[in-house]
Design an enzyme around this catalytic site. Sequence first.
Site, PDB file in Angstrom:
ATOM      1  N   HIS A  89     -10.213  -1.467   1.548  1.00 28.91           N
ATOM      2  CA  HIS A  89      -9.346  -1.399   3.102  1.00 28.91           C
ATOM      3  C   HIS A  89      -9.482  -2.798   3.763  1.00 28.91           C
ATOM      4  O   HIS A  89     -10.311  -3.495   3.780  1.00 28.91           O
ATOM      5  CB  HIS A  89     -10.185  -0.399   3.662  1.00 28.91           C
ATOM      6  CG  HIS A  89      -9.602   0.137   5.021  1.00 28.91           C
ATOM      7  ND1 HIS A  89      -9.545  -0.722   6.066  1.00 28.91           N
ATOM      8  CD2 HIS A  89      -8.691   1.201   5.128  1.00 28.91           C
ATOM      9  CE1 HIS A  89      -8.646   0.321   7.098  1.00 28.91           C
ATOM     10  NE2 HIS A  89      -8.314   1.180   6.439  1.00 28.91           N
ATOM     11  N   GLU A 156      -1.087  -0.202   3.201  1.00 30.03           N
ATOM     12  CA  GLU A 156      -1.226  -0.246   4.624  1.00 30.03           C
ATOM     13  C   GLU A 156      -1.235  -1.448   5.115  1.00 30.03           C
ATOM     14  O   GLU A 156      -2.105  -2.330   5.184  1.00 30.03           O
ATOM     15  CB  GLU A 156      -2.651   0.194   4.619  1.00 30.03           C
ATOM     16  CG  GLU A 156      -3.176   1.595   4.470  1.00 30.03           C
ATOM     17  CD  GLU A 156      -4.366   2.024   5.085  1.00 30.03           C
ATOM     18  OE1 GLU A 156      -4.155   3.391   5.714  1.00 30.03           O
ATOM     19  OE2 GLU A 156      -5.445   1.568   4.949  1.00 30.03           O
TER      20      GLU A 156
HETATM   21  P1  13P Z   1      -4.314   4.292  11.830  1.00 33.69           P
HETATM   22  O1  13P Z   1      -3.829   5.439  11.252  1.00 33.69           O
HETATM   23  O2  13P Z   1      -5.258   4.383  12.782  1.00 33.69           O
HETATM   24  O3  13P Z   1      -3.261   3.298  12.213  1.00 33.69           O
HETATM   25  O4  13P Z   1      -5.429   3.812  10.458  1.00 33.69           O
HETATM   26  C1  13P Z   1      -4.815   3.679   9.358  1.00 33.69           C
HETATM   27  C2  13P Z   1      -5.747   3.363   8.278  1.00 33.69           C
HETATM   28  O5  13P Z   1      -6.349   2.372   8.470  1.00 33.69           O
HETATM   29  C3  13P Z   1      -6.092   4.382   7.405  1.00 33.69           C
HETATM   30  O6  13P Z   1      -7.096   3.676   6.505  1.00 33.69           O
END
Ligand code: 13P
Length: 232
Positions: A89, A156
């Site tokens: 992450h 992400e």
């Molecule tokens: P948000 O949905 O708060 O932008 O976070 C995304 C995230 O990092 C999920 O792992």
Amino acid sequence: MIFAANFKTNHTRSSTASYLQQLDSFMQFQPEESRCMVFPPLTALDSFGLKRVEVGVQNAYPMQKGSMTGEVGSEQLEEFGVGSIILGHSERRHKLGETQELIAQKYEYFKEREFTIVYCIGEPLEVRKSGDLKEYLGSQLENIDLAYERLIIAYEPVWAIGTGESADRETIAQTHDMLRQMVGSVPLLYGGSVKPDGIQEITGIENVEGVLVGSASLDVKSFEAIISNAQA
Ligand code: 13P
């Protein structure tokens, strides 16, 4: 579709327990092919007896047990039947300085134990603006076995996480097309400010097999709305 909730550093043991009971009841009326995963903080782990919701962890150390102050190993996860983990992450990579070498080590360890691995990748804004995106995302896949059958990749973009502004349709579509070429048939999730509004636009994109949700997953009604709106 895969719907995954990353609580990050939110919720207590008791609020997690009631959230999961409610979500599990909701999931019993959802199509069989919808897969639902929740990643609460480690202190909230328990034996919840759920039918449709899988509970995983946001991090763990690649050892069974031993001397690693402040960390949790696989023995402590097995006590609660945990079989899923988030690795790579952006908050762990960029804010806690976790290296690709350590992430790959964790990957190997939890792969050997047959965990489902939600493996996160994503570029910061400067790379999106003027860098080599393919090379950057490729470097986050270094020493990661893409043939592992329990691998799920979550794209992400760092600039869309926690900002309230998801990446736009075109950006997600292009990046997921590129990732499809790079990773083969591994399921691909999108994450970064996913909300109940506009979810259909995201899940309707080719090569998007689900979503990883932070802020908008914290309220169970909001996460349920994401799941039902995506399928409406
Ligand atoms: P948000 O949905 O708060 O932008 O976070 C995304 C995230 O990092 C999920 O792992």
